[in-house]
Design an enzyme around this catalytic site. Structure first.
Site, short mmCIF file in Angstrom:
data_model
loop_
_atom_site.label_atom_id
_atom_site.label_comp_id
_atom_site.label_asym_id
_atom_site.label_seq_id
_atom_site.Cartn_x
_atom_site.Cartn_y
_atom_site.Cartn_z
N ASN A 124 0.83 -1.21 0.00
CA ASN A 124 0.00 0.00 0.00
C ASN A 124 0.86 1.25 0.00
O ASN A 124 0.51 2.26 -0.64
CB ASN A 124 -0.95 0.00 1.20
CG ASN A 124 -2.32 -0.54 0.85
OD1 ASN A 124 -3.00 -0.02 -0.02
ND2 ASN A 124 -2.73 -1.59 1.54
N ARG B 201 4.83 0.55 25.75
CA ARG B 201 4.20 1.00 24.50
C ARG B 201 4.17 2.52 24.45
O ARG B 201 4.40 3.14 23.40
CB ARG B 201 2.78 0.44 24.40
CG ARG B 201 2.06 0.79 23.10
CD ARG B 201 0.64 0.22 23.09
NE ARG B 201 0.65 -1.20 23.36
CZ ARG B 201 0.88 -2.13 22.47
NH1 ARG B 201 1.17 -1.80 21.22
NH2 ARG B 201 0.85 -3.41 22.80
N ASN C 60 -6.32 4.97 8.40
CA ASN C 60 -5.91 3.57 8.31
C ASN C 60 -6.74 2.89 7.23
O ASN C 60 -7.86 3.32 6.92
CB ASN C 60 -6.14 2.88 9.66
CG ASN C 60 -5.70 1.42 9.65
OD1 ASN C 60 -4.61 1.10 9.20
ND2 ASN C 60 -6.56 0.53 10.14
N HIS D 63 -8.27 -0.93 6.43
CA HIS D 63 -8.51 -2.21 7.11
C HIS D 63 -9.18 -3.17 6.13
O HIS D 63 -10.14 -2.80 5.45
CB HIS D 63 -9.42 -2.00 8.32
CG HIS D 63 -9.70 -3.27 9.07
ND1 HIS D 63 -8.75 -3.88 9.86
CD2 HIS D 63 -10.80 -4.06 9.11
CE1 HIS D 63 -9.27 -4.98 10.38
NE2 HIS D 63 -10.51 -5.11 9.93
N SER E 299 -11.85 -1.06 3.94
CA SER E 299 -12.38 0.22 4.44
C SER E 299 -11.24 1.15 4.80
O SER E 299 -10.29 0.76 5.48
CB SER E 299 -13.22 -0.01 5.71
OG SER E 299 -14.24 -0.96 5.52
N ASP F 121 -9.97 -0.19 14.95
CA ASP F 121 -10.70 -0.29 13.67
C ASP F 121 -12.10 0.28 13.79
O ASP F 121 -13.01 -0.13 13.06
CB ASP F 121 -10.75 -1.75 13.19
CG ASP F 121 -9.38 -2.33 12.98
OD1 ASP F 121 -8.48 -1.60 12.54
OD2 ASP F 121 -9.19 -3.54 13.26
#
Length: 212
Positions: free
Chosen positions: A14, A65, A107, A109, A136, A145
């Site tokens: 992508n 994280r 994003n 998905h 999507s 998502d």
């Protein structure tokens, strides 16, 4: 020229479609930098081949994280991006990271959200007996998502499909719709307002932009 920063974890197909679209589908944007959480991600080589800055940060080098995401944010912000694009970036984002880029991070998905958030979407669609599957593009929020959908593309599911064949069909649509939505954003046609995706002043429905 507006600045695009892309986050990847793997092959970067992508990413390649986005780089190839700059100056074409993406009228007034260029990829300024690519970041990965994996030093051996092939997408970094794709970026370097086009003289685009390519960086990797190793999660194991950070205590949490949150610490990783803060370091990543600091490096991203050096490029002052107009949009942050997740293209196969396989890490859950911290709340601070999402908040920092809220409304300017998107994003893609591989499912027709809200169906099949998370992983293994193609096999899940096959197992469910779906006749239609797809992909999507959505704004990123703290819900995995779950941000407002901008645009979807559908593909048929055939009886003899396996996950790999279905993935190939879905990706061919991703390469088309992701640059298109990035272009909308960079042309100031697309925004996120009050938890909705808004295109040309119109609030988009749950499945995003749709034509007859």
């Amino acid at each position: 020229m507006k600045k695009i920063v892309v986050l990847i974890s793997g092959n970067g197909s992508n990413l390649q479609a986005i780089m190839d679209a700059c100056g074409n589908t993406i009228k007034n944007g260029q990829v300024s930098a690519v970041f990965s959480n994996k030093a051996d991600a092939y997408g970094l080589e794709r970026a370097r081949a086009q003289d685009i800055d390519a960086h990797s940060l190793e999660p194991k080098d950070f205590d949490s994280r949150e610490d990783f995401d803060r370091a990543l944010m600091e490096q991203i912000d050096n490029y002052q991006p107009d949009i942050v694009v997740l293209a196969g970036y396989m890490r859950i984002l911290s709340s601070e990271f999402v908040s920092h880029y809220l409304g300017r991070m998107v994003n893609i998905h591989p499912s027709l959200l809200p169906k099949y958030s998370g992983l293994n979407t193609h096999q899940r669609a096959i197992d469910a007996g779906d006749e239609v599957h797809g992909t999507s593009v959505h704004f990123v929020t703290e819900e995995l998502d779950g941000g407002p959908v901008i645009l979807q593309a559908q593909v048929p599911v055939y009886e003899d499909d396996d996950a790999e064949a279905l993935n190939d069909r879905v990706q061919s649509q991703e390469y088309r719709i992701y640059p298109l939505t990035i272009n909308w954003f960079l042309q100031d046609r697309l925004v996120m307002e009050n938890g909705n995706a808004v295109l040309d002043g119109a609030i988009l429905g749950p499945q995003g932009y749709a034509t007859d």
